[in-house]
Design an enzyme around this catalytic site. Structure first.
Site, short mmCIF file in Angstrom:
data_model
loop_
_atom_site.label_atom_id
_atom_site.label_comp_id
_atom_site.label_asym_id
_atom_site.label_seq_id
_atom_site.Cartn_x
_atom_site.Cartn_y
_atom_site.Cartn_z
N ARG A 62 -31.27 25.95 -13.46
CA ARG A 62 -30.52 25.04 -12.59
C ARG A 62 -29.02 25.29 -12.78
NH1 ARG A 62 -27.33 23.65 -15.97
NH2 ARG A 62 -27.66 22.22 -17.71
N LYS B 119 -25.40 23.03 -12.41
CA LYS B 119 -24.85 21.68 -12.23
C LYS B 119 -24.15 21.56 -10.88
CE LYS B 119 -23.95 20.21 -17.03
NZ LYS B 119 -24.74 18.98 -16.98
N SER C 67 -21.41 16.66 -11.03
CA SER C 67 -21.77 16.63 -12.45
C SER C 67 -20.75 17.40 -13.29
CB SER C 67 -23.16 17.25 -12.66
OG SER C 67 -24.15 16.46 -12.04
N LYS D 112 -18.46 15.69 -16.28
CA LYS D 112 -18.48 16.20 -17.65
C LYS D 112 -17.08 16.65 -18.07
CE LYS D 112 -21.17 18.66 -20.98
NZ LYS D 112 -22.51 19.16 -21.28
N ALA D 113 -16.32 17.22 -17.14
CA ALA D 113 -14.96 17.65 -17.45
C ALA D 113 -14.09 16.45 -17.83
CB ALA D 113 -14.36 18.40 -16.26
N ARG E 207 -34.36 27.18 -18.89
CA ARG E 207 -35.35 26.63 -19.83
C ARG E 207 -36.57 27.53 -19.86
NH1 ARG E 207 -36.57 20.78 -18.55
NH2 ARG E 207 -34.49 20.56 -19.46
N HIS F 184 -31.60 25.69 -28.79
CA HIS F 184 -30.55 25.78 -27.78
C HIS F 184 -29.64 26.96 -28.08
CE1 HIS F 184 -30.67 21.37 -26.18
NE2 HIS F 184 -31.88 21.84 -26.41
N GLU G 160 -26.46 28.17 -20.75
CA GLU G 160 -27.21 27.48 -21.80
C GLU G 160 -28.69 27.82 -21.65
OE1 GLU G 160 -27.50 23.02 -23.61
OE2 GLU G 160 -28.18 23.29 -21.54
N HIS H 69 -37.19 11.73 -21.42
CA HIS H 69 -36.03 11.66 -20.50
C HIS H 69 -36.28 10.63 -19.40
CE1 HIS H 69 -32.54 13.19 -18.28
NE2 HIS H 69 -33.30 13.15 -17.20
#
Length: 234
Positions: A40, A42, A46, A50-51, A74, A117, A136, A152
């Site tokens: 995915r 962002k 988003s 986050k910034a 993932r 991670h 990531e 989640h």
């Protein structure tokens, strides 16, 4: 759009790499450690949230440097040992650099979360330049992924305020999932040992037909070879 395209190209490159590794493992080892791969990017909303949360400057260069999970991948595996196998495969590639590693398997989070991670840097080649993009990567077993996905959903259903009783039960469920991983890994190891002993006793060889592999006794394969040889000589 040009900024986000870089992350799209990076994910595409890693997905291609993983697909090659899957096919190679299946062909050479008759086993594929990768069960599933999802990715995915962002959304702009988003990224901005986050910034602001991290307090970084709202410009492209600052965001690119400080927010390293804009692109996410993932990978799910059957067994815990597969996780480190895949990690080593990525490390050994010359075009991938591991920037950061967090092992939540050997040191699980307080809520029971387990996963490996990685933040990796991937080179991509645009029409006018080369860029190195952060991605990531999360690697976990099917059991770990099942627990994390449900945790989640519950977490956000309660708007991040989970009652203590449910928090305890989630932690216990994480322990059960880990015990399942350990049990299945032990069974997998035992079956591999049995398979190896059977193969040694039966002296089986392999025949490949249309990308499928068949285990057949050597005398039978030898007879086919001799028939073909005699036919060619006649």
């Amino acid at each position: 759009m040009r900024f986000l395209m870089g992350y799209k190209f990076a994910l595409s490159k890693i997905n291609t790499t993983l697909d090659i590794l899957k096919q190679e493992f299946q062909y050479i080892h008759d086993y594929n450690p990768i069960e599933n791969v999802s990715s995915r990017i962002k959304s702009p909303d988003s990224i901005m949230k986050k910034a602001q949360k991290k307090g970084c400057d709202l410009n492209i260069l600052s965001i690119k440097d400080q927010i390293r999970d804009i692109a996410g991948l993932r990978i799910t595996c059957s067994f815990e040992s597969d996780i480190y196998e895949i990690r080593d495969l990525l490390v050994n590639r010359k075009d991938i650099v591991i920037i950061e590693e967090k092992d939540y398997i050997k040191a699980p989070k307080g809520n029971g979360y387990r996963s490996l991670h990685l933040i990796i840097s991937v080179p991509i080649y645009m029409s006018d330049r080369e860029e190195h993009v952060f991605v990531e990567v999360q690697i976990r077993t099917i059991a770990m992924d099942f627990w994390a996905s449900l945790e989640h959903k519950i977490y956000y259903k309660y708007h991040k305020e989970i009652p203590e009783r449910i928090r305890i039960e989630l932690s216990e469920a994480a322990t059960v999932a880990n015990q399942l991983d350990l049990k299945m890994e032990a069974l997998h190891t035992e079956m591999n040992e049995i398979k190896a002993s059977i193969s040694a006793d039966e002296d089986l060889e392999e025949l490949q037909l249309e990308n499928e592999r068949f285990h057949l006794p050597f005398p039978f394969l030898n007879s086919l070879f001799n028939e073909r040889l005699n036919s060619d000589n006649n």
